[in-house]
Design a protein around this motif. Structure first.
Motif, PDB file in Angstrom:
ATOM      1  N   SER A 102       0.809  -1.224   0.000  1.00 25.08           N
ATOM      2  CA  SER A 102       0.000   0.000   0.000  1.00 25.08           C
ATOM      3  C   SER A 102       0.842   1.274   0.000  1.00 25.08           C
ATOM      4  N   VAL A 103       2.128   1.173   0.332  1.00 24.34           N
ATOM      5  CA  VAL A 103       2.960   2.379   0.417  1.00 24.34           C
ATOM      6  C   VAL A 103       4.143   2.351  -0.554  1.00 24.34           C
ATOM      7  N   LYS A 104       4.310   1.270  -1.282  1.00 22.45           N
ATOM      8  CA  LYS A 104       5.438   1.166  -2.222  1.00 22.45           C
ATOM      9  C   LYS A 104       5.381   2.297  -3.250  1.00 22.45           C
ATOM     10  N   GLY A 105       6.533   2.906  -3.475  1.00 15.89           N
ATOM     11  CA  GLY A 105       6.616   4.010  -4.416  1.00 15.89           C
ATOM     12  C   GLY A 105       6.252   5.358  -3.819  1.00 15.89           C
ATOM     13  N   ARG A 106       5.703   5.356  -2.612  1.00 17.14           N
ATOM     14  CA  ARG A 106       5.320   6.622  -1.952  1.00 17.14           C
ATOM     15  C   ARG A 106       6.132   6.884  -0.693  1.00 17.14           C
ATOM     16  N   PHE A 107       6.473   5.836   0.036  1.00 20.50           N
ATOM     17  CA  PHE A 107       7.195   5.981   1.302  1.00 20.50           C
ATOM     18  C   PHE A 107       8.632   5.491   1.131  1.00 20.50           C
ATOM     19  N   THR A 108       9.538   6.119   1.859  1.00 17.91           N
ATOM     20  CA  THR A 108      10.938   5.698   1.844  1.00 17.91           C
ATOM     21  C   THR A 108      11.463   5.666   3.265  1.00 17.91           C
ATOM     22  N   ILE A 109      12.032   4.524   3.637  1.00 15.48           N
ATOM     23  CA  ILE A 109      12.633   4.394   4.956  1.00 15.48           C
ATOM     24  C   ILE A 109      14.145   4.554   4.816  1.00 15.48           C
ATOM     25  N   SER A 110      14.744   5.214   5.794  1.00 12.84           N
ATOM     26  CA  SER A 110      16.198   5.381   5.788  1.00 12.84           C
ATOM     27  C   SER A 110      16.682   5.474   7.230  1.00 12.84           C
ATOM     28  N   ARG A 111      17.979   5.299   7.381  1.00 13.41           N
ATOM     29  CA  ARG A 111      18.524   5.392   8.733  1.00 13.41           C
ATOM     30  C   ARG A 111      19.843   6.154   8.694  1.00 13.41           C
ATOM     31  N   ASP A 112      20.071   6.931   9.740  1.00 16.61           N
ATOM     32  CA  ASP A 112      21.322   7.649   9.922  1.00 16.61           C
ATOM     33  C   ASP A 112      21.885   7.180  11.262  1.00 16.61           C
ATOM     34  N   ASN A 113      22.740   6.195  11.212  1.00 17.21           N
ATOM     35  CA  ASN A 113      23.248   5.605  12.449  1.00 17.21           C
ATOM     36  C   ASN A 113      24.097   6.599  13.246  1.00 17.21           C
ATOM     37  N   ALA A 114      24.716   7.537  12.564  1.00 21.45           N
ATOM     38  CA  ALA A 114      25.506   8.553  13.267  1.00 21.45           C
ATOM     39  C   ALA A 114      24.622   9.434  14.140  1.00 21.45           C
ATOM     40  N   LYS A 115      23.370   9.640  13.693  1.00 22.87           N
ATOM     41  CA  LYS A 115      22.425  10.453  14.460  1.00 22.87           C
ATOM     42  C   LYS A 115      21.500   9.585  15.306  1.00 22.87           C
ATOM     43  N   ASN A 116      21.707   8.263  15.228  1.00 17.03           N
ATOM     44  CA  ASN A 116      20.877   7.341  16.018  1.00 17.03           C
ATOM     45  C   ASN A 116      19.386   7.533  15.717  1.00 17.03           C
ATOM     46  N   THR A 117      19.086   7.722  14.434  1.00 15.42           N
ATOM     47  CA  THR A 117      17.724   8.070  14.026  1.00 15.42           C
ATOM     48  C   THR A 117      17.350   7.321  12.754  1.00 15.42           C
ATOM     49  N   VAL A 118      16.084   6.940  12.671  1.00 13.07           N
ATOM     50  CA  VAL A 118      15.519   6.346  11.463  1.00 13.07           C
ATOM     51  C   VAL A 118      14.388   7.245  10.992  1.00 13.07           C
ATOM     52  N   TYR A 119      14.254   7.354   9.682  1.00 19.82           N
ATOM     53  CA  TYR A 119      13.261   8.249   9.096  1.00 19.82           C
ATOM     54  C   TYR A 119      12.271   7.475   8.232  1.00 19.82           C
ATOM     55  N   LEU A 120      11.077   8.049   8.097  1.00 20.33           N
ATOM     56  CA  LEU A 120      10.106   7.556   7.130  1.00 20.33           C
ATOM     57  C   LEU A 120       9.610   8.755   6.344  1.00 20.33           C
ATOM     58  N   GLU A 121      10.038   8.853   5.111  1.00 25.32           N
ATOM     59  CA  GLU A 121       9.591   9.917   4.221  1.00 25.32           C
ATOM     60  C   GLU A 121       8.311   9.446   3.556  1.00 25.32           C
ATOM     61  N   MET A 122       7.249  10.237   3.711  1.00 23.81           N
ATOM     62  CA  MET A 122       5.935   9.853   3.189  1.00 23.81           C
ATOM     63  C   MET A 122       5.479  10.900   2.193  1.00 23.81           C
ATOM     64  N   ASN A 123       5.300  10.486   0.949  1.00 20.02           N
ATOM     65  CA  ASN A 123       4.851  11.383  -0.119  1.00 20.02           C
ATOM     66  C   ASN A 123       3.512  10.901  -0.683  1.00 20.02           C
ATOM     67  N   SER A 124       2.867  11.778  -1.424  1.00 23.25           N
ATOM     68  CA  SER A 124       1.573  11.454  -2.054  1.00 23.25           C
ATOM     69  C   SER A 124       0.623  10.822  -1.045  1.00 23.25           C
ATOM     70  N   LEU A 125       0.504  11.445   0.095  1.00 23.33           N
ATOM     71  CA  LEU A 125      -0.302  10.874   1.168  1.00 23.33           C
ATOM     72  C   LEU A 125      -1.778  10.831   0.791  1.00 23.33           C
ATOM     73  N   LYS A 126      -2.434   9.785   1.285  1.00 23.70           N
ATOM     74  CA  LYS A 126      -3.846   9.543   1.013  1.00 23.70           C
ATOM     75  C   LYS A 126      -4.603   9.512   2.343  1.00 23.70           C
ATOM     76  N   PRO A 127      -5.901   9.763   2.305  1.00 20.73           N
ATOM     77  CA  PRO A 127      -6.680   9.691   3.548  1.00 20.73           C
ATOM     78  C   PRO A 127      -6.540   8.340   4.256  1.00 20.73           C
ATOM     79  N   GLU A 128      -6.371   7.273   3.488  1.00 26.60           N
ATOM     80  CA  GLU A 128      -6.242   5.953   4.107  1.00 26.60           C
ATOM     81  C   GLU A 128      -4.903   5.740   4.804  1.00 26.60           C
ATOM     82  N   ASP A 129      -3.991   6.697   4.690  1.00 28.28           N
ATOM     83  CA  ASP A 129      -2.740   6.646   5.443  1.00 28.28           C
ATOM     84  C   ASP A 129      -2.908   7.191   6.861  1.00 28.28           C
TER      85      ASP A 129
END
Length: 124
Positions: free
Chosen positions: A63-90
């Motif tokens: 349901s999120v392929k092509g719209r969401f991107t997960i990444s991690r920055d171990n130096a900052k001890n943080t993981v991100y979720l970039e969410m684009n083209s958001l839909k009401p069902e998100d």
């Protein structure tokens, strides 16, 4: 004490974007796989995207392929979720979680450590 704290949620219009962050304290994220999960009202919690401890392997729900991107920055001890083209069902509460399992598993029972969640609302 091991803690995960999510941030970046909010209200956004359909088609908009948000970036969620998952920050760790009390432990080093480098040794854990991290997953993003969500739970909408009246629905079960589901896996959205998961990333291996090295970042080399990533898993996305269909349901999120092509719209969401997960990444991690171990130096900052943080993981991100970039969410684009958001839909009401998100719309849901989004949680990050940590696992000691290898790979990019997105099975809930593989994750022992959970954050408190951040609300994402997609509405016009």
């Amino acid at each position: 004490q091991l803690q995960l704290v999510e941030s970046g949620g909010g209200l956004v219009q359909p088609g908009g974007s948000l970036r969620l962050s998952c920050a760790a304290s009390g432990f080093t994220l480098y040794y854990y796989g991290i997953g993003w999960f969500r739970q909408a009202p009246g629905k079960e919690r589901e896996g959205v995207s998961c990333i291996s401890l090295s970042g080399a392997s990533r898993n996305y729900a269909d349901s999120v392929k092509g719209r969401f991107t997960i990444s991690r920055d171990n130096a900052k001890n943080t993981v991100y979720l970039e969410m684009n083209s958001l839909k009401p069902e998100d719309t849901a509460v989004y949680y990050c979680a940590a696992t000691e399992k290898w790979g990019d598993t997105c099975l809930l029972y593989d994750y022992a450590y959970w954050g408190q969640g951040t609300q994402v609302t997609v509405s016009s």
